[in-house]
Design an enzyme around this catalytic site. Structure first.
Site, PDB file in Angstrom:
ATOM      1  N   LEU A   1       0.852  -1.181   0.000  1.00 38.76           N
ATOM      2  CA  LEU A   1       0.000   0.000   0.000  1.00 38.76           C
ATOM      3  C   LEU A   1       0.891   1.234   0.000  1.00 38.76           C
ATOM      4  O   LEU A   1       1.949   1.239   0.620  1.00 38.76           O
ATOM      5  CB  LEU A   1      -0.883   0.042   1.253  1.00 38.76           C
ATOM      6  CG  LEU A   1      -1.935  -1.040   1.428  1.00 38.76           C
ATOM      7  CD1 LEU A   1      -2.655  -0.861   2.760  1.00 38.76           C
ATOM      8  CD2 LEU A   1      -2.933  -1.015   0.295  1.00 38.76           C
ATOM      9  N   ASP A   2       0.444   2.281  -0.691  1.00 38.12           N
ATOM     10  CA  ASP A   2       1.151   3.556  -0.582  1.00 38.12           C
ATOM     11  C   ASP A   2       1.173   3.949   0.888  1.00 38.12           C
ATOM     12  O   ASP A   2       0.219   3.677   1.624  1.00 38.12           O
ATOM     13  CB  ASP A   2       0.433   4.648  -1.381  1.00 38.12           C
ATOM     14  CG  ASP A   2       0.489   4.417  -2.883  1.00 38.12           C
ATOM     15  OD1 ASP A   2       1.270   3.553  -3.322  1.00 38.12           O
ATOM     16  OD2 ASP A   2      -0.249   5.100  -3.604  1.00 38.12           O
ATOM     17  N   ARG A   3       2.222   4.603   1.312  1.00 34.84           N
ATOM     18  CA  ARG A   3       2.393   4.947   2.721  1.00 34.84           C
ATOM     19  C   ARG A   3       1.169   5.625   3.338  1.00 34.84           C
ATOM     20  O   ARG A   3       0.767   5.251   4.439  1.00 34.84           O
ATOM     21  CB  ARG A   3       3.643   5.804   2.891  1.00 34.84           C
ATOM     22  CG  ARG A   3       3.987   6.025   4.346  1.00 34.84           C
ATOM     23  CD  ARG A   3       5.353   6.633   4.512  1.00 34.84           C
ATOM     24  NE  ARG A   3       6.359   5.647   4.113  1.00 34.84           N
ATOM     25  CZ  ARG A   3       7.474   5.949   3.485  1.00 34.84           C
ATOM     26  NH1 ARG A   3       7.743   7.182   3.166  1.00 34.84           N
ATOM     27  NH2 ARG A   3       8.339   5.010   3.164  1.00 34.84           N
ATOM     28  N   PRO A   4       0.527   6.616   2.695  1.00 34.23           N
ATOM     29  CA  PRO A   4      -0.605   7.256   3.380  1.00 34.23           C
ATOM     30  C   PRO A   4      -1.925   6.486   3.284  1.00 34.23           C
ATOM     31  O   PRO A   4      -2.910   6.861   3.898  1.00 34.23           O
ATOM     32  CB  PRO A   4      -0.725   8.604   2.668  1.00 34.23           C
ATOM     33  CG  PRO A   4      -0.199   8.355   1.297  1.00 34.23           C
ATOM     34  CD  PRO A   4       0.889   7.326   1.476  1.00 34.23           C
ATOM     35  N   THR A   5      -1.956   5.396   2.528  1.00 35.33           N
ATOM     36  CA  THR A   5      -3.187   4.633   2.332  1.00 35.33           C
ATOM     37  C   THR A   5      -3.404   3.674   3.496  1.00 35.33           C
ATOM     38  O   THR A   5      -2.465   3.074   3.998  1.00 35.33           O
ATOM     39  CB  THR A   5      -3.105   3.835   1.010  1.00 35.33           C
ATOM     40  OG1 THR A   5      -2.840   4.739  -0.051  1.00 35.33           O
ATOM     41  CG2 THR A   5      -4.387   3.093   0.729  1.00 35.33           C
TER      42      THR A   5
END
Length: 170
Positions: free
Chosen positions: A2-6
């Site tokens: 997952l993308d870090r902020p997701t």
């Protein structure tokens, strides 16, 4: 991944053999279905659709861009979306990935004119609602066939990150 902020469901393998099998499934996109919820700043032009683009990744900026087909190092990216809920201020989309590219959902939604709330990297519109300090993107469901037992497995969470509670208030 997952993308870090997701936020969302993450799958861990218990053995290196299982990890290898799962990695192959994710790479080939066979027998794996990843479903996301995203709150977008502008409603899409249709209540459901499919996006196909070519994405090019700029490593230095850690950012991806929609480019013309045939661009050197560009990769095909495809996803489908449908509107789940809508208010006068928010639109909730369900997004199914067909490919898994760097920042794919964020890039393709912004390119369509529907940037994700709280996305400081791809949302160029000012966000007036200060309650969005985190991207409103959640990998809320993961479905796949167990590589050994062939059992169909499904994991789902209720998105609780910033932004998703606002849908209940609308």
């Amino acid at each position: 991944r997952l993308d870090r902020p997701t936020t969302g469901v993450v799958l861990f393998a218990r053995t290196s053999k299982a990890l290898s099998r799962l990695n192959e499934m994710f790479k080939s996109h066979e027998k794996i279905r990843k479903t996301y919820w995203a709150i977008v700043q502008s409603p899409p032009p249709t209540s459901q659709g499919r996006l196909e683009n070519y994405l090019w990744r700029n490593e230095k900026q850690n950012k991806s861009f929609v480019v013309k087909p045939g661009t050197k190092d560009a990769k095909h990216a495809a996803l489908s979306y449908k509107v789940i809920a809508q208010s006068d201020r928010y639109t909730l989309l369900e997004i199914n990935l067909e490919t898994g590219r760097h920042h794919q959902i964020r890039v393709q939604m912004a390119n369509m004119g529907c940037p994700i709330w709280g996305d400081s990297k791809y949302n160029t519109f000012p966000i007036q609602d200060r309650r969005f300090r985190q991207i409103a993107l959640c990998a809320y469901r993961l479905e796949f066939t167990h590589p050994k037992t062939k059992e169909k497995l499904e994991f789902e969470i209720e998105p609780k990150g910033e932004g998703f509670h606002l849908l209940r208030e609308s």
